[in-house]
Design a protein around this motif. Structure first.
Motif, mmCIF file in Angstrom:
data_model
loop_
_atom_site.group_PDB
_atom_site.id
_atom_site.type_symbol
_atom_site.label_atom_id
_atom_site.label_comp_id
_atom_site.label_asym_id
_atom_site.label_seq_id
_atom_site.Cartn_x
_atom_site.Cartn_y
_atom_site.Cartn_z
ATOM 1 N N LYS A 92 29.168 -19.088 19.475
ATOM 2 C CA LYS A 92 29.349 -17.995 18.525
ATOM 3 C C LYS A 92 30.783 -17.486 18.522
ATOM 4 C CE LYS A 92 27.064 -13.780 17.093
ATOM 5 N NZ LYS A 92 25.930 -12.910 17.302
ATOM 6 N N GLY A 127 20.386 -18.658 15.333
ATOM 7 C CA GLY A 127 19.999 -17.254 15.273
ATOM 8 C C GLY A 127 19.052 -16.975 14.126
ATOM 9 N N ASP A 175 24.969 -17.564 15.148
ATOM 10 C CA ASP A 175 24.617 -17.095 13.805
ATOM 11 C C ASP A 175 25.300 -17.910 12.705
ATOM 12 O OD1 ASP A 175 27.219 -16.224 13.857
ATOM 13 O OD2 ASP A 175 26.740 -14.098 13.759
ATOM 14 N N SER A 218 16.061 -13.083 11.820
ATOM 15 C CA SER A 218 17.326 -13.810 11.723
ATOM 16 C C SER A 218 18.501 -12.844 11.814
ATOM 17 C CB SER A 218 17.409 -14.596 10.414
ATOM 18 O OG SER A 218 17.485 -13.725 9.321
ATOM 19 N N ASP A 219 19.590 -13.364 12.310
ATOM 20 C CA ASP A 219 20.817 -12.587 12.385
ATOM 21 C C ASP A 219 21.304 -12.368 10.955
ATOM 22 O OD1 ASP A 219 23.551 -11.837 12.588
ATOM 23 O OD2 ASP A 219 23.603 -12.669 14.609
#
Length: 197
Positions: free
Chosen positions: A8, A23, A94, A119-120
């Protein structure tokens, strides 16, 4: 493309100590894909069945009925085994998401753009920013056909209809992709009045 050395925010896993999961599709974690050190990935891919019986015994006491739930199995058994048996961290990224295409030719968009617990939020923002188009246009670009509007199926699931039924009804059009190929073949056979084998 996925940067297999990246984590990330663009950090590099130079020590090969991070296994990355997406994510999205978090129920409570995603079980769709993992990449990282081979020892960690082997637990995720090859040790599922040996660990399942122990997991089901444990879950039966705490949460009866959830023993075979894949995402909970990942969260409670597989990811902890990765951390303790390999000294590898498991982190969400993400930047990774893929949409589920269903047998009815719908595309589930809630996985990548659902509520924060699924979810992100950065995922859908990135999808839309990188394409600067509505989702239907993104899918049209990939599938080479029109898709309908986003429809709410139930409280948590939203889909986009990309079936042949939403295609323009022009007899001279040539459609692309697997469904388009079948449609084109059926039209050609119908014009010749010949049955398909």
């Amino acid at each position: 493309p996925i940067d297999l050395n990246g984590t990330k925010e663009g950090a590099k896993d130079v020590g090969n100590k991070v296994a990355v999961v997406p994510g999205f599709g978090k129920h409570p974690v995603s079980d769709r894909i993992i990449y990282g050190p081979s020892d960690a990935v082997k637990i995720w891919s090859n040790r599922r069945f040996p660990l399942l019986e122990e997991h089901v015994r444990h879950v039966r006491k705490e949460s009866p009925g959830w023993g075979m739930h894949s995402e909970r199995f990942m969260a409670r058994t597989i990811f902890p085994a990765v951390r303790t048996q390999t000294d590898v961290a498991v982190r969400e990224d993400d930047r990774v998401c893929f949409f589920r295409a269903r047998a009815d030719e719908s595309v589930w968009v809630s996985d990548c753009g659902g509520g924060r617990r699924v979810s992100d939020p950065a995922i859908m923002n990135r999808v839309l920013q990188s394409n600067s188009k509505p989702l239907q246009e993104v899918f049209k670009q990939v599938l080479h056909r029109d898709c309908g509007n986003v429809t709410r199926v139930n409280k948590t699931v939203r889909t986009v209809d990309c079936s042949a039924s939403v295609l323009p009804a022009k007899t001279n059009d040539t459609y692309h992709g697997p469904i388009g190929a079948i449609d084109n073949q059926l039209r050609t056979q119908a014009k010749k009045n010949v049955l398909l084998p």
